[in-house]
Design a protein around this motif. Structure first.
Motif, PDB file in Angstrom:
ATOM      1  N   GLY A 198      15.056   2.474   3.044  1.00 16.73           N
ATOM      2  CA  GLY A 198      15.651   1.545   2.043  1.00 16.73           C
ATOM      3  C   GLY A 198      14.636   0.547   0.933  1.00 16.73           C
ATOM      4  O   GLY A 198      14.877   0.234   0.329  1.00 16.73           O
ATOM      5  N   LEU A 199      13.872   1.697   0.041  1.00 14.70           N
ATOM      6  CA  LEU A 199      12.738   0.826  -0.746  1.00 14.70           C
ATOM      7  C   LEU A 199      13.000   2.011  -2.233  1.00 14.70           C
ATOM      8  O   LEU A 199      13.067   2.865  -1.955  1.00 14.70           O
ATOM      9  N   SER A 200      12.976   0.868  -3.013  1.00 13.63           N
ATOM     10  CA  SER A 200      13.472   1.268  -4.022  1.00 13.63           C
ATOM     11  C   SER A 200      11.540   2.208  -5.284  1.00 13.63           C
ATOM     12  O   SER A 200      10.633   1.538  -4.093  1.00 13.63           O
ATOM     13  N   LEU A 201      11.457   2.579  -6.232  1.00  9.74           N
ATOM     14  CA  LEU A 201      10.551   3.309  -5.983  1.00  9.74           C
ATOM     15  C   LEU A 201       9.423   2.484  -7.048  1.00  9.74           C
ATOM     16  O   LEU A 201       8.235   1.919  -7.145  1.00  9.74           O
ATOM     17  N   ARG A 202      10.004   1.301  -7.687  1.00  9.88           N
ATOM     18  CA  ARG A 202       9.116  -0.058  -7.756  1.00  9.88           C
ATOM     19  C   ARG A 202       8.852  -0.196  -6.822  1.00  9.88           C
ATOM     20  O   ARG A 202       7.516  -1.417  -6.910  1.00  9.88           O
ATOM     21  N   GLN A 203       9.877  -1.114  -5.736  1.00 14.84           N
ATOM     22  CA  GLN A 203       9.065  -1.935  -5.173  1.00 14.84           C
ATOM     23  C   GLN A 203       8.143  -0.689  -4.015  1.00 14.84           C
ATOM     24  O   GLN A 203       7.045  -1.234  -3.661  1.00 14.84           O
ATOM     25  N   LEU A 204       8.576   0.443  -3.930  1.00 15.06           N
ATOM     26  CA  LEU A 204       7.063   1.042  -3.005  1.00 15.06           C
ATOM     27  C   LEU A 204       6.098   0.835  -4.298  1.00 15.06           C
ATOM     28  O   LEU A 204       5.249   0.595  -3.449  1.00 15.06           O
ATOM     29  N   ALA A 205       5.497   1.120  -5.289  1.00 10.98           N
ATOM     30  CA  ALA A 205       5.184   1.257  -5.950  1.00 10.98           C
ATOM     31  C   ALA A 205       3.787  -0.844  -5.680  1.00 10.98           C
ATOM     32  O   ALA A 205       2.735  -0.160  -6.015  1.00 10.98           O
ATOM     33  N   GLY A 206       4.896  -1.482  -5.817  1.00 14.94           N
ATOM     34  CA  GLY A 206       4.483  -2.718  -6.093  1.00 14.94           C
ATOM     35  C   GLY A 206       3.433  -2.520  -4.661  1.00 14.94           C
ATOM     36  O   GLY A 206       2.864  -3.614  -4.646  1.00 14.94           O
ATOM     37  N   ARG A 207       4.035  -2.163  -3.696  1.00 13.22           N
ATOM     38  CA  ARG A 207       3.958  -2.016  -1.757  1.00 13.22           C
ATOM     39  C   ARG A 207       1.842  -2.063  -2.389  1.00 13.22           C
ATOM     40  O   ARG A 207       0.607  -2.263  -1.907  1.00 13.22           O
ATOM     41  N   LEU A 208       2.141  -0.252  -2.561  1.00 14.25           N
ATOM     42  CA  LEU A 208       0.760   0.242  -2.745  1.00 14.25           C
ATOM     43  C   LEU A 208       0.261  -0.164  -4.133  1.00 14.25           C
ATOM     44  O   LEU A 208      -0.923   0.315  -4.195  1.00 14.25           O
ATOM     45  N   GLY A 209       0.286  -0.480  -5.265  1.00 13.32           N
ATOM     46  CA  GLY A 209      -0.394  -0.427  -5.814  1.00 13.32           C
ATOM     47  C   GLY A 209      -0.960  -0.384  -7.075  1.00 13.32           C
ATOM     48  O   GLY A 209      -1.802   0.645  -7.322  1.00 13.32           O
ATOM     49  N   TYR A 210       0.741   0.829  -6.797  1.00 11.46           N
ATOM     50  CA  TYR A 210      -0.319   1.863  -7.825  1.00 11.46           C
ATOM     51  C   TYR A 210       1.335   1.486  -9.558  1.00 11.46           C
ATOM     52  O   TYR A 210       1.876   1.309  -8.889  1.00 11.46           O
ATOM     53  N   ASP A 211       1.661   2.459 -10.166  1.00  5.22           N
ATOM     54  CA  ASP A 211       2.100   2.263 -11.494  1.00  5.22           C
ATOM     55  C   ASP A 211       3.243   3.281 -10.791  1.00  5.22           C
ATOM     56  O   ASP A 211       3.418   4.423 -10.292  1.00  5.22           O
ATOM     57  N   HIS A 212       4.483   2.866 -11.232  1.00  9.14           N
ATOM     58  CA  HIS A 212       5.744   3.054 -10.388  1.00  9.14           C
ATOM     59  C   HIS A 212       6.695   4.158 -11.314  1.00  9.14           C
ATOM     60  O   HIS A 212       6.924   5.004 -10.526  1.00  9.14           O
ATOM     61  N   SER A 213       5.504   4.512 -12.851  1.00  9.72           N
ATOM     62  CA  SER A 213       5.933   6.243 -13.146  1.00  9.72           C
ATOM     63  C   SER A 213       5.180   7.003 -12.776  1.00  9.72           C
ATOM     64  O   SER A 213       5.391   8.235 -12.240  1.00  9.72           O
ATOM     65  N   TYR A 214       4.240   6.705 -12.425  1.00 12.24           N
ATOM     66  CA  TYR A 214       3.075   7.686 -11.985  1.00 12.24           C
ATOM     67  C   TYR A 214       3.798   8.420 -10.143  1.00 12.24           C
ATOM     68  O   TYR A 214       3.428   9.719  -9.907  1.00 12.24           O
ATOM     69  N   LEU A 215       4.032   7.085  -9.275  1.00 14.10           N
ATOM     70  CA  LEU A 215       5.069   7.262  -7.819  1.00 14.10           C
ATOM     71  C   LEU A 215       5.752   8.682  -8.880  1.00 14.10           C
ATOM     72  O   LEU A 215       6.288   9.105  -7.641  1.00 14.10           O
ATOM     73  N   SER A 216       6.539   8.537  -9.593  1.00 14.61           N
ATOM     74  CA  SER A 216       7.839   8.826 -10.434  1.00 14.61           C
ATOM     75  C   SER A 216       7.039  10.586 -10.371  1.00 14.61           C
ATOM     76  O   SER A 216       8.063  11.749 -10.110  1.00 14.61           O
ATOM     77  N   GLN A 217       6.226  10.279 -10.761  1.00 18.91           N
ATOM     78  CA  GLN A 217       5.810  12.059 -11.549  1.00 18.91           C
ATOM     79  C   GLN A 217       5.550  12.631 -10.036  1.00 18.91           C
ATOM     80  O   GLN A 217       6.247  13.886  -9.852  1.00 18.91           O
ATOM     81  N   ILE A 218       4.788  12.173  -8.812  1.00 11.45           N
ATOM     82  CA  ILE A 218       4.645  13.070  -7.361  1.00 11.45           C
ATOM     83  C   ILE A 218       5.791  13.288  -7.048  1.00 11.45           C
ATOM     84  O   ILE A 218       5.970  14.309  -5.894  1.00 11.45           O
ATOM     85  N   GLU A 219       6.467  12.603  -7.122  1.00  9.18           N
ATOM     86  CA  GLU A 219       8.265  12.808  -6.590  1.00  9.18           C
ATOM     87  C   GLU A 219       8.745  13.716  -7.094  1.00  9.18           C
ATOM     88  O   GLU A 219      10.054  14.324  -6.321  1.00  9.18           O
ATOM     89  N   ARG A 220       8.728  13.724  -8.462  1.00  9.30           N
ATOM     90  CA  ARG A 220       8.763  15.721  -8.905  1.00  9.30           C
ATOM     91  C   ARG A 220       8.431  16.624  -9.017  1.00  9.30           C
ATOM     92  O   ARG A 220       8.642  17.444  -9.655  1.00  9.30           O
ATOM     93  N   GLY A 221       7.180  16.367  -8.608  1.00  6.97           N
ATOM     94  CA  GLY A 221       6.107  17.513  -7.795  1.00  6.97           C
ATOM     95  C   GLY A 221       5.613  17.330  -9.854  1.00  6.97           C
ATOM     96  O   GLY A 221       5.385  18.809 -10.120  1.00  6.97           O
ATOM     97  N   GLN A 222       5.646  17.151 -10.711  1.00  9.45           N
ATOM     98  CA  GLN A 222       4.242  16.991 -11.119  1.00  9.45           C
ATOM     99  C   GLN A 222       3.091  16.525 -11.689  1.00  9.45           C
ATOM    100  O   GLN A 222       1.793  16.614 -12.309  1.00  9.45           O
ATOM    101  N   ARG A 223       3.118  15.577 -10.765  1.00 10.53           N
ATOM    102  CA  ARG A 223       1.801  15.176  -9.959  1.00 10.53           C
ATOM    103  C   ARG A 223       1.185  15.776  -8.144  1.00 10.53           C
ATOM    104  O   ARG A 223       2.627  14.973  -7.681  1.00 10.53           O
ATOM    105  N   GLN A 224       0.221  15.858  -8.008  1.00  8.82           N
ATOM    106  CA  GLN A 224      -0.534  16.494  -6.441  1.00  8.82           C
ATOM    107  C   GLN A 224      -0.845  15.157  -5.784  1.00  8.82           C
ATOM    108  O   GLN A 224      -0.203  15.105  -4.418  1.00  8.82           O
ATOM    109  N   GLY A 225      -0.952  14.170  -6.575  1.00  6.63           N
ATOM    110  CA  GLY A 225      -1.037  12.843  -6.120  1.00  6.63           C
ATOM    111  C   GLY A 225      -2.269  12.705  -4.690  1.00  6.63           C
ATOM    112  O   GLY A 225      -3.040  13.623  -5.723  1.00  6.63           O
TER     113      GLY A 225
END
Length: 396
Positions: A11-38
């Motif tokens: 139940g978390l938005s991309l921005r919420q998860l990024a904020g908790r992790l201390g990462y940029d939300h656009s980076y997490l978005s790229q991981i979810e789309r398979g554009q980055r490996q993480g």
């Protein structure tokens, strides 16, 4: 991707998860789309935030790393083959066959590749037959040998690198061009100093580099590089007065250089990096930091390893200037966000210096243990350490 499914289930938005992790939300978005490996570290942190046990970490570990896949395409004997070919061209009787021997121009896109990926391309370049002018071909072989030596050092293969440093010197000396001979020596001295080698033998190398550079007044860039190497080594040896005497000459040479690097001399961002390194070695932390920052502005976006080193150099200046929190934050971000395949011995040597500086000025800082843990992974260069959100052209 699995990360998106787990995030939505929590139940978390991309921005919420990024904020908790201390990462940029656009980076997490790229991981979810398979554009980055993480990274393994990020996967474990996501598991912790999303309550998924070790599901995401296990998925990451089962996914073959691109760096390993690419590195595996180079046969173990290919570098030895290239060495044998180069050895046959060395002047005189070649009796040294192992790494126990005593002791440019950039090649375009090779500098934008991670060190482990660069080796296959360098081997291929070394194997190309001679075409055109013999002197130009030999000069090219010197530059390639230098890049192999620097790349092997970056990959933690210092013993193998030693014979390539030696070969570059032999080839350059045979050509007899003072600027090229100086470049080999100054680059070797700077590389070995960054790696943490004993400074006294490197001073002799820097002295030779400066003597040769002064014979070629048309290449002020080589004079700058040699004087910078000598100043840093003198400072490392505690001969601060002598090092201080070189600082005005370093700065004046930098001002005289044209903004288009020619003849294998330093590029504009390297000029500022050299200035910054000399200032920092002499304790001028603010001046050094400003020069490193300027170098970072000019450094090409795709030179991720060099950009990381510049940021860590700034972090060391912060630490030495009693700005421990800024130093710690910068070093943690670099080590966590820089993609795995860009981690090198140079990177960890710089991070260790930052760690030592932070321990001295603010030993009780929260997060210091995290930096200690990341620096301790130096032995695993090339394995999973961290992948990033704010590096290169994708920086948000």
């Amino acid at each position: 991707m699995q990360l998106r499914q787990c995030r939505q289930a929590a139940g978390l938005s991309l921005r919420q998860l990024a904020g908790r992790l201390g990462y940029d939300h656009s980076y997490l978005s790229q991981i979810e789309r398979g554009q980055r490996q993480g990274s393994d570290d990020l996967a474990r942190r996501c598991d912790g935030e999303l309550g998924t046990g070790d599901r995401l970490a296990e998925t990451y570990r089962r996914t073959p790393a691109k760096a390993r896949t690419v590195a595996a395409t180079t046969r173990p004997d290919s570098l030895d083959t290239a060495w044998a070919q180069l050895a046959s061209a060395l002047p005189g009787a070649f009796a040294i066959t192992g790494p126990e021997s005593d002791e440019s121009e950039r090649f375009g896109g090779l500098q934008s590749l991670p060190a482990a990926w660069r080796l296959p391309e360098l081997v291929r370049e070394l194997g190309e037959p001679q075409t055109g002018d013999r002197a130009a071909h030999d000069t090219r072989q010197v530059e390639l040998s230098l890049l192999v030596a620097e790349t092997l050092t970056a990959c933690g293969r210092a013993v193998e690198a030693r014979r390539w440093w030696w070969a570059a010197r032999q080839l350059a000396d045979a050509l007899g061009e003072p600027a090229l001979r100086s470049s080999v020596r100054s680059r070797g001295a700077i590389s070995n100093l960054a790696e943490g080698r004993a400074a006294q033998p490197l001073l002799e190398l820097a002295d030779e580099a400066l003597t040769l550079a002064l014979q070629e007044p048309r290449n002020p860039g080589q004079v700058l590089r040699a004087r910078s190497a000598r100043a840093r080594i003198l400072a490392e040896l505690g001969r601060v007065v002598e090092a201080h005497e070189l600082l005005p000459e370093v700065l004046s040479h930098a001002n005289e250089l044209p903004w288009a690097s020619t003849g294998g001399g330093p590029t504009p961002y390297e000029v500022h990096a050299l200035e910054g390194s000399v200032c920092a070695s002499l304790g001028y932390w603010t001046a050094g930091c400003l020069m490193f920052a300027r170098a970072l502005e000019l450094c090409p976006d795709d030179r991720l390893d060099e950009r990381a080193l510049l940021e860590l150099a700034m972090a060391e200046c912060f630490a030495r200037d009693s700005q421990g929190a800024a130093a710690l934050a910068t070093a943690l971000r670099v080590l966590i966000e820089l993609p795995d395949e860009w981690h090198t011995t140079y990177l960890y040597a710089a991070a260790e210096r930052v760690l030592a500086g932070v321990r001295r000025c603010e030993p009780g800082l929260i997060g210091l243990h995290d930096l200690e843990r990341l620096v301790a992974r130096r032995a695993g260069i090339g394995r999973s350490v961290g992948s990033g959100s704010s590096w290169g052209r994708g920086r948000e």
